[in-house]
Design a protein around this motif. Structure first.
Motif, PDB file in Angstrom:
ATOM      1  N   TRP A 196      -5.722  14.282  25.496  1.00  0.00           N
ATOM      2  CA  TRP A 196      -6.884  13.500  25.090  1.00  0.00           C
ATOM      3  C   TRP A 196      -7.216  12.392  26.074  1.00  0.00           C
ATOM      4  CZ3 TRP A 196      -5.856   8.355  24.717  1.00  0.00           C
ATOM      5  CH2 TRP A 196      -4.510   8.004  24.568  1.00  0.00           C
ATOM      6  N   ALA A 197      -6.247  12.009  26.906  1.00  0.00           N
ATOM      7  CA  ALA A 197      -6.433  10.884  27.820  1.00  0.00           C
ATOM      8  C   ALA A 197      -7.303  11.300  29.003  1.00  0.00           C
ATOM      9  CB  ALA A 197      -5.087  10.369  28.304  1.00  0.00           C
ATOM     10  N   ALA A 198      -8.445  10.654  29.148  1.00  0.00           N
ATOM     11  CA  ALA A 198      -9.336  10.966  30.256  1.00  0.00           C
ATOM     12  C   ALA A 198      -8.920  10.242  31.531  1.00  0.00           C
ATOM     13  CB  ALA A 198     -10.774  10.588  29.900  1.00  0.00           C
ATOM     14  N   GLU A 199      -8.172   9.156  31.389  1.00  0.00           N
ATOM     15  CA  GLU A 199      -7.680   8.413  32.556  1.00  0.00           C
ATOM     16  C   GLU A 199      -6.244   7.989  32.325  1.00  0.00           C
ATOM     17  OE1 GLU A 199      -8.149   4.094  34.778  1.00  0.00           O
ATOM     18  OE2 GLU A 199      -9.949   4.972  33.855  1.00  0.00           O
ATOM     19  N   VAL A 200      -5.430   8.114  33.367  1.00  0.00           N
ATOM     20  CA  VAL A 200      -4.065   7.589  33.375  1.00  0.00           C
ATOM     21  C   VAL A 200      -4.000   6.539  34.471  1.00  0.00           C
ATOM     22  CG1 VAL A 200      -1.630   8.090  33.697  1.00  0.00           C
ATOM     23  CG2 VAL A 200      -3.102   9.770  32.570  1.00  0.00           C
ATOM     24  N   GLU A 201      -3.630   5.321  34.091  1.00  0.00           N
ATOM     25  CA  GLU A 201      -3.491   4.242  35.070  1.00  0.00           C
ATOM     26  C   GLU A 201      -2.031   3.833  35.162  1.00  0.00           C
ATOM     27  OE1 GLU A 201      -5.400  -0.089  36.227  1.00  0.00           O
ATOM     28  OE2 GLU A 201      -5.316   0.479  34.104  1.00  0.00           O
ATOM     29  N   LEU A 202      -1.484   3.847  36.373  1.00  0.00           N
ATOM     30  CA  LEU A 202      -0.133   3.351  36.642  1.00  0.00           C
ATOM     31  C   LEU A 202      -0.253   1.949  37.219  1.00  0.00           C
ATOM     32  CD1 LEU A 202       2.372   5.217  36.148  1.00  0.00           C
ATOM     33  CD2 LEU A 202       0.262   6.485  36.512  1.00  0.00           C
ATOM     34  N   VAL A 203       0.552   1.029  36.697  1.00  0.00           N
ATOM     35  CA  VAL A 203       0.472  -0.373  37.115  1.00  0.00           C
ATOM     36  C   VAL A 203       1.839  -0.839  37.603  1.00  0.00           C
ATOM     37  CG1 VAL A 203      -0.115  -2.718  36.429  1.00  0.00           C
ATOM     38  CG2 VAL A 203      -1.342  -0.784  35.415  1.00  0.00           C
ATOM     39  N   SER A 204       1.851  -1.453  38.780  1.00  0.00           N
ATOM     40  CA  SER A 204       3.084  -2.050  39.290  1.00  0.00           C
ATOM     41  C   SER A 204       2.874  -3.548  39.460  1.00  0.00           C
ATOM     42  CB  SER A 204       3.486  -1.421  40.629  1.00  0.00           C
ATOM     43  OG  SER A 204       2.583  -1.804  41.657  1.00  0.00           O
ATOM     44  N   LEU A 205       3.971  -4.271  39.431  1.00  0.00           N
ATOM     45  CA  LEU A 205       3.952  -5.721  39.620  1.00  0.00           C
ATOM     46  C   LEU A 205       5.083  -6.088  40.566  1.00  0.00           C
ATOM     47  CD1 LEU A 205       2.975  -8.592  38.908  1.00  0.00           C
ATOM     48  CD2 LEU A 205       4.514  -8.523  36.923  1.00  0.00           C
ATOM     49  N   ASP A 206       4.725  -6.701  41.682  1.00  0.00           N
ATOM     50  CA  ASP A 206       5.710  -7.106  42.692  1.00  0.00           C
ATOM     51  C   ASP A 206       6.601  -5.939  43.109  1.00  0.00           C
ATOM     52  OD1 ASP A 206       4.779  -9.708  42.853  1.00  0.00           O
ATOM     53  OD2 ASP A 206       6.104 -10.435  41.274  1.00  0.00           O
ATOM     54  N   GLY A 207       5.989  -4.774  43.275  1.00  0.00           N
ATOM     55  CA  GLY A 207       6.695  -3.614  43.791  1.00  0.00           C
ATOM     56  C   GLY A 207       7.417  -2.777  42.772  1.00  0.00           C
ATOM     57  N   GLN A 208       7.412  -3.187  41.508  1.00  0.00           N
ATOM     58  CA  GLN A 208       8.096  -2.439  40.456  1.00  0.00           C
ATOM     59  C   GLN A 208       7.064  -1.833  39.515  1.00  0.00           C
ATOM     60  OE1 GLN A 208      10.798  -4.743  38.074  1.00  0.00           O
ATOM     61  NE2 GLN A 208      11.314  -3.049  36.731  1.00  0.00           N
ATOM     62  N   ALA A 250     -12.085   6.654  35.845  1.00  0.00           N
ATOM     63  CA  ALA A 250     -11.513   7.560  36.841  1.00  0.00           C
ATOM     64  C   ALA A 250     -10.601   8.503  36.074  1.00  0.00           C
ATOM     65  CB  ALA A 250     -10.738   6.795  37.907  1.00  0.00           C
ATOM     66  N   THR A 251     -10.033   9.479  36.765  1.00  0.00           N
ATOM     67  CA  THR A 251      -9.052  10.355  36.126  1.00  0.00           C
ATOM     68  C   THR A 251      -7.643   9.812  36.317  1.00  0.00           C
ATOM     69  OG1 THR A 251     -10.473  12.261  36.531  1.00  0.00           O
ATOM     70  CG2 THR A 251      -8.182  12.707  35.954  1.00  0.00           C
ATOM     71  N   ARG A 252      -7.356   9.395  37.553  1.00  0.00           N
ATOM     72  CA  ARG A 252      -6.065   8.795  37.870  1.00  0.00           C
ATOM     73  C   ARG A 252      -6.317   7.505  38.640  1.00  0.00           C
ATOM     74  NH1 ARG A 252      -3.971  11.952  41.618  1.00  0.00           N
ATOM     75  NH2 ARG A 252      -5.743  13.370  41.599  1.00  0.00           N
ATOM     76  N   ARG A 253      -5.557   6.479  38.310  1.00  0.00           N
ATOM     77  CA  ARG A 253      -5.728   5.164  38.933  1.00  0.00           C
ATOM     78  C   ARG A 253      -4.353   4.545  39.163  1.00  0.00           C
ATOM     79  NH1 ARG A 253      -9.939   1.592  38.853  1.00  0.00           N
ATOM     80  NH2 ARG A 253     -11.015   2.945  37.363  1.00  0.00           N
ATOM     81  N   ALA A 254      -4.200   3.884  40.289  1.00  0.00           N
ATOM     82  CA  ALA A 254      -3.013   3.065  40.549  1.00  0.00           C
ATOM     83  C   ALA A 254      -3.486   1.641  40.790  1.00  0.00           C
ATOM     84  CB  ALA A 254      -2.249   3.578  41.761  1.00  0.00           C
ATOM     85  N   THR A 255      -2.883   0.699  40.082  1.00  0.00           N
ATOM     86  CA  THR A 255      -3.200  -0.709  40.258  1.00  0.00           C
ATOM     87  C   THR A 255      -1.935  -1.437  40.670  1.00  0.00           C
ATOM     88  OG1 THR A 255      -5.015  -0.668  38.665  1.00  0.00           O
ATOM     89  CG2 THR A 255      -4.009  -2.804  39.125  1.00  0.00           C
ATOM     90  N   TRP A 269      -4.986  -4.940  43.817  1.00  0.00           N
ATOM     91  CA  TRP A 269      -5.854  -3.907  44.370  1.00  0.00           C
ATOM     92  C   TRP A 269      -5.634  -2.611  43.600  1.00  0.00           C
ATOM     93  CZ3 TRP A 269      -3.349   0.366  46.293  1.00  0.00           C
ATOM     94  CH2 TRP A 269      -2.041   0.208  46.756  1.00  0.00           C
ATOM     95  N   THR A 270      -6.618  -1.748  43.688  1.00  0.00           N
ATOM     96  CA  THR A 270      -6.551  -0.503  42.922  1.00  0.00           C
ATOM     97  C   THR A 270      -7.083   0.645  43.754  1.00  0.00           C
ATOM     98  OG1 THR A 270      -7.100   0.493  40.774  1.00  0.00           O
ATOM     99  CG2 THR A 270      -8.836  -0.759  41.875  1.00  0.00           C
ATOM    100  N   ILE A 271      -6.658   1.831  43.420  1.00  0.00           N
ATOM    101  CA  ILE A 271      -7.126   3.037  44.098  1.00  0.00           C
ATOM    102  C   ILE A 271      -7.197   4.144  43.055  1.00  0.00           C
ATOM    103  CG2 ILE A 271      -4.819   3.865  44.796  1.00  0.00           C
ATOM    104  CD1 ILE A 271      -6.139   4.562  47.532  1.00  0.00           C
ATOM    105  N   ASP A 307       3.503   2.137  47.428  1.00  0.00           N
ATOM    106  CA  ASP A 307       3.912   1.547  46.160  1.00  0.00           C
ATOM    107  C   ASP A 307       4.145   2.645  45.126  1.00  0.00           C
ATOM    108  OD1 ASP A 307       3.774  -1.274  44.582  1.00  0.00           O
ATOM    109  OD2 ASP A 307       3.009   0.345  43.324  1.00  0.00           O
ATOM    110  N   GLY A 308       5.124   2.415  44.252  1.00  0.00           N
ATOM    111  CA  GLY A 308       5.478   3.421  43.258  1.00  0.00           C
ATOM    112  C   GLY A 308       4.332   3.809  42.350  1.00  0.00           C
ATOM    113  N   ALA A 309       3.412   2.881  42.060  1.00  0.00           N
ATOM    114  CA  ALA A 309       2.267   3.213  41.217  1.00  0.00           C
ATOM    115  C   ALA A 309       1.384   4.250  41.901  1.00  0.00           C
ATOM    116  CB  ALA A 309       1.458   1.962  40.892  1.00  0.00           C
ATOM    117  N   VAL A 310       1.230   4.121  43.203  1.00  0.00           N
ATOM    118  CA  VAL A 310       0.433   5.084  43.976  1.00  0.00           C
ATOM    119  C   VAL A 310       1.096   6.454  43.944  1.00  0.00           C
ATOM    120  CG1 VAL A 310      -0.396   5.648  46.290  1.00  0.00           C
ATOM    121  CG2 VAL A 310      -0.528   3.294  45.466  1.00  0.00           C
TER     122      VAL A 310
END
Length: 389
Positions: free
Chosen positions: A211-223, A237-242, A251-253, A274-277
């Protein structure tokens, strides 16, 4: 075992007497060596009945200092603090919902609710845990809070925000979405057709949430801290890294960014994104943004003539086939004593390999092990922190 707070505990901690006891106990060492003296002092200050609650609260407030910006005077349970989003992460997610009516259906102690309330048009929080709800009332003054089951809707026209518990009955972290409380599929069913954002663990197999149209992965200070699943009405978006920094940078992509890079010969630098990417599957997009290419199209390492600003990158000193005997000689020849080992695409235990290489000497280096095609390759590098722009 973590202390189990009661309603009486929360009532005492919120009282003038409780606040005085917390202030007087705030300076206790709370170390293993000082435990007996700390307990005696707390009993003298707060009384036998509430000494444990006071000591646990002082300890949790200290732990919260590195996670929550405004949590110095909050109330916590150990589990709630562990699951709470870091303030920077909660603030980022709240910004996506600014100006909306928002209902946090698993508000717990209020870590996410507090940030949502700052930007939402209206904010409501609810939870089934009476003790955590009482803590949230202390932590989030002015926010409308109610006792309610997340799977029994009590609001209309609101964006639903949920943070399911991710531990089983034995306290172990679980990755099975049916073991979440409440379960992911039940949340999606109950709120079908409504805007829904669900915080979850970054290691989850996101295919279990179609059901999820977008998955966003978020990192903070490299974790990598968490992922968030967004329903179609919230997706951009469909996939996002912040990528967030403790200094306020962000920043985000997304998968909408150009990603037309391939693999080629190693450049002057190696970059470990970065691990989120990486977890968002956006390595190609990140490489294209910064003029980098891959060493191998199936491996997340990037390479090129210049690393992106603000990252830790690795200048290649020499590279060749991965052979332990040759590496041992190289480590000795370069007088490497401090050796960091990074591995992708190979079954190598860095700690065991370091012991076998026997590094001794004044030089510091990074060994990057990977494969190009089917060939194991070793890169001896010098690590550098690239200044931000």
């Amino acid at each position: 075992m973590a202390y189990a707070f009661s309603h009486a505990d929360v009532g005492f901690l919120c009282s003038a007497e409780g606040e005085r006891a917390l202030a007087e106990c705030a300076g206790l060492p709370l170390t293993d060596r000082s435990r007996i003296a700390d307990v005696a002092a707390a009993r003298r200050i707060a009384g036998e009945r509430f000494a444990a609650a006071v000591l646990e609260t002082v300890l949790l407030r200290r732990k919260a200092g590195s996670k929550l910006d405004d949590g110095r005077n909050w109330l916590y349970t150990a589990d709630a603090l562990q699951q709470a989003s870091a303030t920077a992460v909660a603030r980022h997610r709240a910004a996506r919902l600014a100006g909306r009516d928002v209902h946090d259906v698993t508000c717990s102690i209020g870590a996410d609710t507090a940030e949502l309330a700052k930007v939402a048009r209206r904010c409501l929080g609810s939870d089934l845990d009476d003790v955590r709800l009482a803590m949230a009332r202390h932590n989030c003054p002015g926010v409308a809070l109610a006792r309610a089951d997340a799977l029994r809707p009590v609001s209309r026209g609101t964006v639903i925000v949920a943070d399911p518990a991710r531990r089983d009955s034995a306290g172990r972290r679980t990755w099975r979405p049916e073991d979440f409380v409440p379960p992911l599929d039940e949340l999606a069913r109950v709120y079908a057709g409504r805007d829904l954002a669900v915080k979850c663990a970054p290691g989850l197999d996101f295919a279990v949430a179609p059901w999820a149209a977008e998955v966003e992965l978020v990192s903070l200070d490299g974790q990598v801290r968490e992922a968030c699943l967004y329903s179609p009405g919230l997706a951009t978006a469909t996939r996002r890294a912040t990528v967030l920094g403790g200094d306020g940078t962000e920043w985000t992509i997304t998968d909408a960014d150009p990603g037309g890079i391939g693999a080629a010969e190693p450049g002057e630098w190696i970059v470990d994104p970065d691990g989120a990417v990486v977890r968002a599957g956006l390595v190609k997009q990140y490489g294209a943004r910064h003029g980098l290419w891959q060493l191998d199209e199936r491996i997340a390492y990037l390479t090129g003539p210049e690393p992106p600003p603000g990252v830790r990158a690795f200048r290649v000193l020499e590279h060749g086939p991965y052979q332990e005997k040759a590496l041992r000689a190289l480590v000795k020849r370069r007088e490497i004593g401090r050796l960091e080992i990074l591995v992708r695409g190979l079954d190598v235990d860095p700690d065991a390999l370091r012991r076998r290489l026997k590094p001794r000497g004044p030089v510091e280096a990074t060994l990057v092990l990977t494969r190009i095609g089917r060939a194991p390759v070793a890169f001896v590098c010098e690590a550098a922190r690239i200044p931000g722009r």
